[in-house]
Design a protein around this motif. Structure first.
Motif, PDB file in Angstrom:
ATOM      1  N   PHE A 174     -10.525  -1.049   4.746  1.00  0.00           N
ATOM      2  CA  PHE A 174      -9.277  -1.077   4.363  1.00  0.00           C
ATOM      3  C   PHE A 174      -8.004  -0.359   4.517  1.00  0.00           C
ATOM      4  O   PHE A 174      -7.173  -0.286   3.780  1.00  0.00           O
ATOM      5  N   LEU A 175      -8.023   0.975   5.296  1.00  0.00           N
ATOM      6  CA  LEU A 175      -6.774   1.651   5.920  1.00  0.00           C
ATOM      7  C   LEU A 175      -6.090   0.970   6.070  1.00  0.00           C
ATOM      8  O   LEU A 175      -5.942   0.111   6.273  1.00  0.00           O
ATOM      9  N   ASN A 176      -4.764   1.463   5.144  1.00  0.00           N
ATOM     10  CA  ASN A 176      -3.391  -0.184   5.322  1.00  0.00           C
ATOM     11  C   ASN A 176      -2.930  -0.979   4.511  1.00  0.00           C
ATOM     12  O   ASN A 176      -2.311  -1.627   4.902  1.00  0.00           O
ATOM     13  N   THR A 177      -4.360  -1.622   4.242  1.00  0.00           N
ATOM     14  CA  THR A 177      -4.110  -2.593   3.080  1.00  0.00           C
ATOM     15  C   THR A 177      -3.181  -2.475   2.497  1.00  0.00           C
ATOM     16  O   THR A 177      -3.091  -1.078   1.548  1.00  0.00           O
ATOM     17  N   PRO A 178      -2.432  -2.819   2.314  1.00  0.00           N
ATOM     18  CA  PRO A 178      -0.880  -2.462   0.706  1.00  0.00           C
ATOM     19  C   PRO A 178      -1.390  -2.526   0.120  1.00  0.00           C
ATOM     20  O   PRO A 178      -2.417  -2.847  -0.622  1.00  0.00           O
ATOM     21  N   TYR A 179      -0.723  -1.859  -0.795  1.00  0.00           N
ATOM     22  CA  TYR A 179      -1.733  -1.578  -2.717  1.00  0.00           C
ATOM     23  C   TYR A 179      -0.589  -3.373  -3.248  1.00  0.00           C
ATOM     24  O   TYR A 179       0.696  -3.056  -3.208  1.00  0.00           O
ATOM     25  N   LEU A 180      -1.782  -3.035  -3.274  1.00  0.00           N
ATOM     26  CA  LEU A 180      -0.827  -4.483  -5.258  1.00  0.00           C
ATOM     27  C   LEU A 180      -1.420  -4.143  -6.735  1.00  0.00           C
ATOM     28  O   LEU A 180      -3.035  -4.027  -6.740  1.00  0.00           O
ATOM     29  N   TRP A 181      -1.181  -3.734  -7.852  1.00  0.00           N
ATOM     30  CA  TRP A 181      -1.771  -3.457  -8.814  1.00  0.00           C
ATOM     31  C   TRP A 181      -2.284  -4.707  -8.930  1.00  0.00           C
ATOM     32  O   TRP A 181      -2.182  -5.668  -9.409  1.00  0.00           O
ATOM     33  N   GLY A 182      -3.784  -4.043  -9.642  1.00  0.00           N
ATOM     34  CA  GLY A 182      -4.942  -5.719  -9.985  1.00  0.00           C
ATOM     35  C   GLY A 182      -4.953  -6.454  -8.511  1.00  0.00           C
ATOM     36  O   GLY A 182      -5.709  -7.121  -9.458  1.00  0.00           O
ATOM     37  N   GLY A 183      -5.390  -5.568  -7.542  1.00  0.00           N
ATOM     38  CA  GLY A 183      -5.609  -6.254  -6.678  1.00  0.00           C
ATOM     39  C   GLY A 183      -6.796  -5.991  -6.030  1.00  0.00           C
ATOM     40  O   GLY A 183      -6.787  -4.824  -6.080  1.00  0.00           O
ATOM     41  N   VAL A 184      -7.838  -6.752  -6.125  1.00  0.00           N
ATOM     42  CA  VAL A 184      -8.773  -6.446  -5.065  1.00  0.00           C
ATOM     43  C   VAL A 184      -9.361  -7.035  -4.256  1.00  0.00           C
ATOM     44  O   VAL A 184     -11.197  -7.936  -4.036  1.00  0.00           O
ATOM     45  N   SER A 185      -8.939  -7.113  -3.404  1.00  0.00           N
ATOM     46  CA  SER A 185      -8.919  -8.427  -2.428  1.00  0.00           C
ATOM     47  C   SER A 185      -8.296  -7.432  -0.627  1.00  0.00           C
ATOM     48  O   SER A 185      -7.410  -6.395  -1.490  1.00  0.00           O
ATOM     49  N   GLY A 186      -8.702  -7.893   0.232  1.00  0.00           N
ATOM     50  CA  GLY A 186      -8.123  -7.903   1.862  1.00  0.00           C
ATOM     51  C   GLY A 186      -6.733  -7.457   1.755  1.00  0.00           C
ATOM     52  O   GLY A 186      -6.369  -7.154   2.805  1.00  0.00           O
ATOM     53  N   PHE A 187      -6.240  -8.968   0.875  1.00  0.00           N
ATOM     54  CA  PHE A 187      -5.175  -8.745   1.313  1.00  0.00           C
ATOM     55  C   PHE A 187      -4.147  -8.134   0.431  1.00  0.00           C
ATOM     56  O   PHE A 187      -3.297  -7.767   0.720  1.00  0.00           O
ATOM     57  N   GLY A 188      -4.387  -7.289  -1.059  1.00  0.00           N
ATOM     58  CA  GLY A 188      -3.520  -6.437  -1.754  1.00  0.00           C
ATOM     59  C   GLY A 188      -4.925  -6.155  -2.762  1.00  0.00           C
ATOM     60  O   GLY A 188      -5.512  -6.504  -2.994  1.00  0.00           O
ATOM     61  N   ILE A 189      -4.921  -4.525  -2.822  1.00  0.00           N
ATOM     62  CA  ILE A 189      -5.302  -3.872  -3.380  1.00  0.00           C
ATOM     63  C   ILE A 189      -4.959  -2.646  -4.224  1.00  0.00           C
ATOM     64  O   ILE A 189      -4.021  -2.025  -3.702  1.00  0.00           O
ATOM     65  N   ASP A 190      -6.510  -2.282  -5.551  1.00  0.00           N
ATOM     66  CA  ASP A 190      -5.379  -1.343  -6.258  1.00  0.00           C
ATOM     67  C   ASP A 190      -6.659  -0.302  -5.926  1.00  0.00           C
ATOM     68  O   ASP A 190      -8.031  -0.046  -5.190  1.00  0.00           O
ATOM     69  N   CYS A 191      -6.460   1.051  -6.951  1.00  0.00           N
ATOM     70  CA  CYS A 191      -7.865   2.893  -6.802  1.00  0.00           C
ATOM     71  C   CYS A 191      -8.662   2.163  -7.507  1.00  0.00           C
ATOM     72  O   CYS A 191      -9.949   1.572  -6.355  1.00  0.00           O
ATOM     73  N   SER A 192      -8.688   1.197  -8.139  1.00  0.00           N
ATOM     74  CA  SER A 192     -10.120   1.116  -8.404  1.00  0.00           C
ATOM     75  C   SER A 192     -10.476  -0.431  -8.052  1.00  0.00           C
ATOM     76  O   SER A 192     -12.241  -1.042  -8.582  1.00  0.00           O
ATOM     77  N   GLY A 193     -10.005  -0.969  -7.796  1.00  0.00           N
ATOM     78  CA  GLY A 193     -10.311  -2.817  -7.087  1.00  0.00           C
ATOM     79  C   GLY A 193     -11.327  -2.243  -5.013  1.00  0.00           C
ATOM     80  O   GLY A 193     -12.101  -2.578  -5.790  1.00  0.00           O
ATOM     81  N   LEU A 194     -10.326  -1.562  -5.322  1.00  0.00           N
ATOM     82  CA  LEU A 194     -11.235  -0.923  -4.075  1.00  0.00           C
ATOM     83  C   LEU A 194     -12.321   0.152  -4.190  1.00  0.00           C
ATOM     84  O   LEU A 194     -13.439  -0.231  -3.621  1.00  0.00           O
ATOM     85  N   VAL A 195     -12.889   0.405  -5.061  1.00  0.00           N
ATOM     86  CA  VAL A 195     -14.064   1.115  -5.997  1.00  0.00           C
ATOM     87  C   VAL A 195     -15.377  -0.297  -5.782  1.00  0.00           C
ATOM     88  O   VAL A 195     -15.729   0.018  -5.631  1.00  0.00           O
ATOM     89  N   GLN A 196     -14.400  -0.734  -6.351  1.00  0.00           N
ATOM     90  CA  GLN A 196     -15.579  -2.269  -6.928  1.00  0.00           C
ATOM     91  C   GLN A 196     -15.687  -3.225  -6.218  1.00  0.00           C
ATOM     92  O   GLN A 196     -16.829  -3.082  -5.425  1.00  0.00           O
ATOM     93  N   LEU A 197     -14.708  -3.616  -5.341  1.00  0.00           N
ATOM     94  CA  LEU A 197     -14.960  -4.528  -4.096  1.00  0.00           C
ATOM     95  C   LEU A 197     -16.022  -2.992  -2.806  1.00  0.00           C
ATOM     96  O   LEU A 197     -16.873  -3.817  -2.460  1.00  0.00           O
TER      97      LEU A 197
END
Length: 286
Positions: A174-197
């Motif tokens: 997921f390197l360089n995937t855009p940060y998105l508050w509340g995001g949990v997908s390959g289109f935008g993700i946040d810190c805990s979303g990255l851990v969860q996915l």
């Protein structure tokens, strides 16, 4: 009555999950109706309004329980992590076909048929669930045919029972995937979303928000004064933030500083983040 976290328990003054009867106060209790997310990604919101902030997201194929529907919105609970909120009504469908495969790349396209030259019909994130009904090949490229009549590249999916060996390696895709508050997908993700996915792809279901993960994932560890003793896969928590160690000194995290998933040295991050949020609050080893 014991206080319940409204993020993880479906209750409102007028309505609550029947499983919570005797535990919360509500005018009536209902049994959730099973449904599935049909949208590529569906924002889960605290309030049924377009301008309401995203609490988290659900991805294609996620199972939910529907407790209430109003024009345009459904109040649901995600079966995977228990999160409760509102999604647009058009994002949910009945549970008809049992998923057979999961998307294993950060993002992939859906085509109306088995040909990459066709106009794309949609897109899916890593973790999305699909039902494969057949195979086809066009000009040397293998495709999986879906229950919807559409197709995806066969190499971008794997059977639902397949799991990654190293969740950190998943996070690194997921390197360089855009940060998105509340995001949990390959289109935008946040810190805990990255851990969860990332952990989901490695066969481990964890809770969604940083505070939940800090209280429940793995075991607490205490590194040395200079952060010695940390290793790949360890989690570093700050107030409202989490990062994944990629080795003894470096980490990967979705962050608002770079506005994307980035690598960073732990010591550099501690110094930078400390200016606003203080030092790490804990370390955990999954």
């Amino acid at each position: 009555m014991t206080a319940r976290d409204a993020r993880l328990h479906a209750f409102r003054p007028d309505l609550a999950d029947a499983r919570l009867k005797g535990q919360v106060s509500a005018e009536r209790f209902v049994t959730g109706r099973p449904a599935r997310i049909a949208a590529s990604v569906a924002d889960l919101k605290k309030s049924p309004r377009d301008d309401s902030a995203i609490d988290t997201q659900l991805i294609h194929g996620d199972e939910v329980l529907v407790f209430d529907e109003t024009p345009g919105w459904a109040w649901v609970q995600a079966e995977r992590d228990g999160y409760v909120g509102y999604v647009v009504q058009s994002a949910i469908v009945p549970r008809e076909h049992a998923p057979t495969h999961r998307v294993i790349v950060p993002r992939t396209f859906v085509y109306p048929g088995p040909d990459l030259r066709f106009a794309r019909a949609g897109e899916l994130s890593m973790g999305a669930l699909v039902t494969v009904t057949g195979q086809a090949e066009t000009r040397g490229t293998a495709y999986a045919l879906l229950s919807s009549g559409q197709a995806v590249v066969a190499g971008h999916i794997a059977p639902v029972e397949a799991v990654a060996e190293d969740y950190v390696a998943v996070a690194e895709t997921f390197l360089n995937t855009p940060y998105l508050w509340g995001g949990v997908s390959g289109f935008g993700i946040d810190c805990s979303g990255l851990v969860q996915l990332s952990m989901l792809m490695a066969g481990r279901s964890v809770l969604r928000d940083t505070d939940m993960q800090e209280a429940s994932v793995g075991d607490p560890i205490v590194p040395g004064a200079d952060f010695s003793g940390l290793r790949r896969g360890d989690l570093v928590f700050w107030k409202g933030h989490v990062a994944i160690m990629t080795d003894a000194e470096n980490m990967i995290h979705a962050n608002g500083h770079t506005m994307m998933v980035s690598r960073e040295g732990l010591r550099e991050a501690v110094e930078r983040i400390g200016y606003l949020y203080g030092g790490p609050t804990s370390f955990r080893r999954p």
